[in-house]
Design an enzyme around this catalytic site. Structure first.
Site, PDB file in Angstrom:
ATOM      1  N   CYS A 290       0.873  -1.022   0.119  1.00  0.00           N
ATOM      2  CA  CYS A 290       0.019  -0.194   0.335  1.00  0.00           C
ATOM      3  C   CYS A 290       0.797   1.326   0.072  1.00  0.00           C
ATOM      4  O   CYS A 290       0.827   2.389  -0.715  1.00  0.00           O
ATOM      5  CB  CYS A 290      -0.665   0.213   1.101  1.00  0.00           C
ATOM      6  SG  CYS A 290      -0.188  -0.258   3.291  1.00  0.00           S
ATOM      7  N   HIS A 338      -2.570   1.512   6.974  1.00  0.00           N
ATOM      8  CA  HIS A 338      -2.548   0.953   5.840  1.00  0.00           C
ATOM      9  C   HIS A 338      -2.925   2.890   4.845  1.00  0.00           C
ATOM     10  O   HIS A 338      -3.126   3.234   5.477  1.00  0.00           O
ATOM     11  CB  HIS A 338      -4.428   0.713   4.973  1.00  0.00           C
ATOM     12  CG  HIS A 338      -4.417  -0.222   4.129  1.00  0.00           C
ATOM     13  ND1 HIS A 338      -4.190  -1.238   3.123  1.00  0.00           N
ATOM     14  CD2 HIS A 338      -5.466   0.359   2.726  1.00  0.00           C
ATOM     15  CE1 HIS A 338      -4.546  -1.110   1.966  1.00  0.00           C
ATOM     16  NE2 HIS A 338      -5.520  -0.351   2.372  1.00  0.00           N
ATOM     17  N   HIS A 350      -6.202   2.281  -4.500  1.00  0.00           N
ATOM     18  CA  HIS A 350      -5.288   1.160  -2.875  1.00  0.00           C
ATOM     19  C   HIS A 350      -4.212  -0.287  -3.504  1.00  0.00           C
ATOM     20  O   HIS A 350      -5.495  -1.257  -4.657  1.00  0.00           O
ATOM     21  CB  HIS A 350      -5.233   1.690  -2.154  1.00  0.00           C
ATOM     22  CG  HIS A 350      -6.592   0.811  -1.772  1.00  0.00           C
ATOM     23  ND1 HIS A 350      -6.483   0.066  -0.501  1.00  0.00           N
ATOM     24  CD2 HIS A 350      -7.135  -0.065  -2.486  1.00  0.00           C
ATOM     25  CE1 HIS A 350      -7.746  -0.827  -0.762  1.00  0.00           C
ATOM     26  NE2 HIS A 350      -8.370  -1.095  -1.852  1.00  0.00           N
TER      27      HIS A 350
END
Length: 376
Positions: A290, A338, A350
């Site tokens: 990510c 994240h 993402h």
């Protein structure tokens, strides 16, 4: 009724019952063992296989528990991935610093050797002429001109000697400082490498546990699990949109530009990676995690940012979620483990987790910690 008639009736009933039993299909009878004169084998008991029981489908409530377990395992893997990436970044920086220190210490050692050679040459020059030092020759000189010349020479020599000693001391101090710094950095580098190895083990263990958990499900159960995930994402996104965040964002956009040129370039880079697999620790070009995706997107836009989502959250300027624009980074979960890139219209790009690919998702499908702007 007479005894004779009753006997005939009983015999008739017996015959009818026997015919009825023989006429029922599938009626089983006990086999009679064949005698020596009967060569036919007895029927095998295993000739007719027993029907296989169909397993009962896993209830949705149980699948929800599985989904929660998977989310927990992948979150733990994400935490470890951020730790791995941080350790990787530290080892990279330490290696660069050590390479610089090595060059500096090599140059200092060479300089120190030259200074010592100069000091040796000066000492040899002082004790030439039968070993009489310059001061003695200066004091014993009877010639006034030689006396004056000697005074100037002696003064210059003293200054040169003092400068040589001072320079030697300075280089020796710098060499010791750089050597000590290098030793400390080597120790830190070893610690970072151990942290990196420990994080790697944790990542691999959590992913293996998640894969083992998923492997226990039948194909239809995996499909239902995927649908439950989609339903949960839709529900979270709807709840987020119901707060009116997009309307506030649209109102804010009237007063400010929707995206900078750098932000647009970062979004274009992230969009070009759609479909590439998630791999922990990866920064492209074939796979990403990510924060590897977001950091590389902004590097391509000419604005280097921290490698990990946690450092992106700590170091980059924060903006209100209602004011975010394409290119901003949305940080998720309370521990900032994240990150996705906002692309407008309530969506992000993402790299979700192992087993998935870079994709577009609703910005509100996960708990939002906050928003940061690399080009604030």
């Amino acid at each position: 009724m007479g005894r004779g008639k009753r006997g005939l009736l009983a015999a008739a009933v017996t015959v009818v019952c026997a015919v009825t039993v023989l006429a029922v299909p599938g009626t089983a009878f006990a086999s009679v063992p064949a005698g020596p004169a009967d060569p036919s084998p007895a029927p095998s008991a295993s000739a007719t296989p027993a029907p296989t029981a169909t397993p009962a489908p896993v209830p949705d409530a149980e699948l929800e528990k599985v989904r929660a377990q998977l989310d927990g395992l992948y979150h733990d893997a994400a935490v470890a991935t951020d730790a791995y990436n941080a350790a990787e970044e530290k080892t990279r920086k330490q290696s660069v610093q050590l390479a610089r220190l090595e060059k500096r210490t090599d140059a200092a050692r060479q300089k120190l050797a030259e200074l010592k050679d100069q000091a040796g040459a000066a000492a040899r020059a002082q004790y030439r002429d039968s070993g009489m030092p310059p001061m003695a020759r200066f004091l014993l000189s009877d010639n006034p001109e030689h006396f004056a010349d000697g005074a100037g020479t002696l003064l210059n020599g003293a200054r040169a000697t003092k400068k040589l000693i001072t320079e030697t001391d300075r280089v020796e101090r710098e060499l010791k400082r750089d050597t000590d710094d290098a030793a400390a950095r080597w120790k830190k580098l070893e610690r970072d490498r151990k942290d990196k190895a420990a994080a790697q083990k944790t990542i691999q263990a959590r992913i293996k546990d998640a894969e083992k958990l998923e492997s226990r499900l039948e194909k239809k159960e995996k499909e239902r699990l995927a649908e439950l995930e989609r339903q949960a994402a839709r529900k979270a996104q709807t709840a987020w949109l119901d707060t009116g965040v997009l309307k506030k964002e649209a109102d804010a956009a009237k007063a400010t530009a929707t995206a900078t040129s750098a932000g647009a370039k970062a979004v274009a880079f992230a969009t070009a990676q759609l479909g590439k697999p998630y791999v922990w620790g990866a920064e492209g070009p074939d796979s990403f995690d990510c924060s590897g995706l977001t950091s590389q997107a902004w590097a391509d836009a000419g604005t280097p940012i921290p490698r990990t989502s946690q450092e992106q959250w700590k170091q980059l300027p924060h903006v209100d979620v209602t004011e975010m624009r394409p290119g901003d980074l949305v940080i998720y979960f309370a521990d900032a483990t994240h990150v996705g890139m906002y692309v407008g219209d309530g969506k992000i790009i993402h790299a979700p987790r192992p087993g998935r690919t870079v994709t577009i998702a609703g910005a509100g499908t996960m708990p939002i910690l906050g928003v940061v702007r690399p080009d604030a």
